[in-house]
Scaffold this motif. Structure first.
Motif, PDB file in Angstrom:
ATOM      1  N   PHE A  56       0.814  -1.213   0.000  1.00 40.04           N
ATOM      2  CA  PHE A  56       0.000   0.000   0.000  1.00 40.04           C
ATOM      3  C   PHE A  56       0.851   1.270   0.000  1.00 40.04           C
ATOM      4  O   PHE A  56       0.322   2.367   0.141  1.00 40.04           O
ATOM      5  N   ARG A  57       2.147   1.142  -0.160  1.00 36.82           N
ATOM      6  CA  ARG A  57       3.024   2.318  -0.074  1.00 36.82           C
ATOM      7  C   ARG A  57       2.754   3.325  -1.175  1.00 36.82           C
ATOM      8  O   ARG A  57       3.100   4.495  -1.049  1.00 36.82           O
ATOM      9  N   LEU A  59      -0.008   4.514  -1.925  1.00 31.55           N
ATOM     10  CA  LEU A  59      -1.089   5.414  -1.512  1.00 31.55           C
ATOM     11  C   LEU A  59      -0.499   6.660  -0.875  1.00 31.55           C
ATOM     12  O   LEU A  59       0.272   6.587   0.078  1.00 31.55           O
ATOM     13  N   GLY A  88      -3.895   6.110   3.072  1.00 28.26           N
ATOM     14  CA  GLY A  88      -2.506   6.392   2.737  1.00 28.26           C
ATOM     15  C   GLY A  88      -1.943   7.544   3.559  1.00 28.26           C
ATOM     16  O   GLY A  88      -2.679   8.364   4.103  1.00 28.26           O
ATOM     17  N   ASP A 122       4.800   7.406  -3.479  1.00 27.47           N
ATOM     18  CA  ASP A 122       3.412   7.853  -3.619  1.00 27.47           C
ATOM     19  C   ASP A 122       3.179   8.180  -5.092  1.00 27.47           C
ATOM     20  O   ASP A 122       3.541   9.255  -5.568  1.00 27.47           O
TER      21      ASP A 122
END
Length: 204
Positions: A56-57, A59, A88, A122
């Motif tokens: 999920f990095r 986000l 995030g 991101d």
């Protein structure tokens, strides 16, 4: 939040069935798509979700991802969706090197991408160059761009015209360019050195 190694979320669903012994859940869970995490549930409705945070990095700040799972009652007549929302957070830009570039005093104008060694996990963040300062040789540091340097309209490309600098035979003029790489939320400092090298031999 990519700084964690994993995400864990737990909860409990309640179920009622008038048939004796049927107020239970099946252990099978149906994911609602290409979910990153996994959800398990026991017969009493206690569920647990787990996923690796690294997934999920990408986000960024104020971005979310919803993971959906469907569970069913023991007799299959009832179903319920469980939504897990991942929020995030911002992660600062990363620079992997402090570049040192060299051009010959006789070269034509050269272009340097000041964001070439910068990145951001991101994926929707747009990087930019801010707070630039310059130091030519032993001169003072200034925020005014020196003659011979031009910042391109794209905001990241620095053009250097070596002919605008006086370089003694056998010598080198170093230009120190300092700046911040911004993702719109936070910045990471970076420096780049451009050496203008004479093509003439010095006196022996």
């Amino acid at each position: 939040d990519g700084r964690k190694s994993s995400f864990v979320a737990t909860g409990k669903l309640d179920i009622f069935d008038s048939d004796t012994g049927e107020s239970k859940f099946q252990l099978d869970v149906t994911p609602g798509g290409a979910n990153f995490g996994q959800l398990t549930i026991d017969a009493e409705g206690n569920y647990s979700y787990k996923a690796l945070a690294a997934q999920f990095r990408s986000l960024g700040l104020d971005e979310t991802r919803v993971e959906t799972f469907t569970v069913k009652s023991k007799d299959g007549t009832q179903s319920q969706e469980i939504d897990i929302t991942i929020h995030g957070t911002n992660e600062a830009p990363v620079v992997t090197a402090n570049p040192v570039m060299s051009v010959l005093a006789t070269d034509t104008t050269k272009a340097f991408n000041l964001l070439e060694t910068a990145s951001d996990v991101d994926v929707n963040d747009v990087l930019s160059v801010t707070g630039m300062t310059f130091k030519v040789g032993s001169g003072s540091t200034t925020s005014s761009i020196p003659n011979g340097l031009v910042m391109d309209a794209d905001g990241k490309t620095l053009k250097v015209d070596p002919s605008k600098f006086t370089v003694a035979a056998g010598a080198t003029v170093s230009i120190l360019v300092s700046y911040d790489v911004s993702d719109g939320h936070t910045t990471t400092h970076q420096t780049e050195v451009i050496n203008i090298v004479s093509t003439k031999l010095g006196s022996v």
